[in-house]
Design a protein around this motif. Sequence first.
Motif, PDB file in Angstrom:
ATOM      1  N   ARG A 139       4.191   5.710  -5.646  1.00  6.85           N
ATOM      2  CA  ARG A 139       4.170   5.745  -7.120  1.00  6.85           C
ATOM      3  C   ARG A 139       3.231   6.813  -7.663  1.00  6.85           C
ATOM      4  O   ARG A 139       3.410   7.276  -8.786  1.00  6.85           O
ATOM      5  CB  ARG A 139       3.782   4.381  -7.660  1.00  6.85           C
ATOM      6  N   LYS A 140       2.236   7.217  -6.901  1.00  6.56           N
ATOM      7  CA  LYS A 140       1.290   8.249  -7.345  1.00  6.56           C
ATOM      8  C   LYS A 140       1.865   9.655  -7.176  1.00  6.56           C
ATOM      9  O   LYS A 140       1.346  10.598  -7.763  1.00  6.56           O
ATOM     10  CB  LYS A 140      -0.023   8.123  -6.575  1.00  6.56           C
ATOM     11  N   ASN A 141       2.909   9.800  -6.384  1.00 12.45           N
ATOM     12  CA  ASN A 141       3.514  11.109  -6.121  1.00 12.45           C
ATOM     13  C   ASN A 141       4.514  11.479  -7.211  1.00 12.45           C
ATOM     14  O   ASN A 141       5.024  10.617  -7.923  1.00 12.45           O
ATOM     15  CB  ASN A 141       4.210  11.120  -4.757  1.00 12.45           C
ATOM     16  N   ASP A 142       4.796  12.764  -7.303  1.00 10.38           N
ATOM     17  CA  ASP A 142       5.740  13.271  -8.294  1.00 10.38           C
ATOM     18  C   ASP A 142       7.123  13.475  -7.669  1.00 10.38           C
ATOM     19  O   ASP A 142       7.694  14.561  -7.728  1.00 10.38           O
ATOM     20  CB  ASP A 142       5.209  14.586  -8.886  1.00 10.38           C
ATOM     21  N   ARG A 188      10.193   7.371  -5.779  1.00 11.34           N
ATOM     22  CA  ARG A 188       9.650   6.281  -6.610  1.00 11.34           C
ATOM     23  C   ARG A 188      10.747   5.263  -6.923  1.00 11.34           C
ATOM     24  O   ARG A 188      10.513   4.058  -6.902  1.00 11.34           O
ATOM     25  CB  ARG A 188       9.055   6.838  -7.897  1.00 11.34           C
ATOM     26  N   GLU A 201       0.833  -1.206   0.000  1.00 10.65           N
ATOM     27  CA  GLU A 201       0.000   0.000   0.000  1.00 10.65           C
ATOM     28  C   GLU A 201       0.870   1.260   0.000  1.00 10.65           C
ATOM     29  O   GLU A 201       0.613   2.214  -0.734  1.00 10.65           O
ATOM     30  CB  GLU A 201      -0.921  -0.005   1.217  1.00 10.65           C
ATOM     31  N   TRP A 202       1.935   1.258   0.794  1.00  7.37           N
ATOM     32  CA  TRP A 202       2.832   2.415   0.855  1.00  7.37           C
ATOM     33  C   TRP A 202       3.520   2.642  -0.495  1.00  7.37           C
ATOM     34  O   TRP A 202       3.623   3.770  -0.964  1.00  7.37           O
ATOM     35  CB  TRP A 202       3.873   2.202   1.946  1.00  7.37           C
ATOM     36  N   GLU A 209       2.425   1.811  -3.457  1.00 11.43           N
ATOM     37  CA  GLU A 209       1.440   2.347  -4.408  1.00 11.43           C
ATOM     38  C   GLU A 209       1.212   3.842  -4.177  1.00 11.43           C
ATOM     39  O   GLU A 209       1.091   4.615  -5.130  1.00 11.43           O
ATOM     40  CB  GLU A 209       0.116   1.583  -4.308  1.00 11.43           C
ATOM     41  N   GLN A 210       1.168   4.275  -2.939  1.00 14.89           N
ATOM     42  CA  GLN A 210       1.022   5.706  -2.639  1.00 14.89           C
ATOM     43  C   GLN A 210       2.225   6.496  -3.138  1.00 14.89           C
ATOM     44  O   GLN A 210       2.083   7.595  -3.685  1.00 14.89           O
ATOM     45  CB  GLN A 210       0.847   5.931  -1.139  1.00 14.89           C
TER      46      GLN A 210
END
Length: 96
Positions: free
Chosen positions: A17-20, A25, A11-12, A14-15
């Motif tokens: 990977r959504k950030n810039d 990443r 879960e962490w 995936e969170q």
Amino acid sequence: MHEHRGNDLDEWIEQVRKNDLPALRHFADGLLRDRDAVAAGLSSTWSSGQVEGQVTRVKLLKRSGYGRAKLDLLRTHTPPALRRAGSSPRIGKGEQ
């Protein structure tokens, strides 16, 4: 880390990977390469803190002795209990 929640690793990631944040990443992708070991490490109650602390202390002793490694310097950095337990007989002039 103190909550031992290795099962939340996916879960962490995936969170992240959504950030810039490319560096974060990249770090998360590295964790995925050895996901099972990372999850086990986060879930374990064992700690290597004591061992790492002793290694750091030994490295400090070693570095402080470069160029001036005399016994009196080593004695000042060694705990009294170790000095008594590890004491060796003195060698006299004729016994070298």
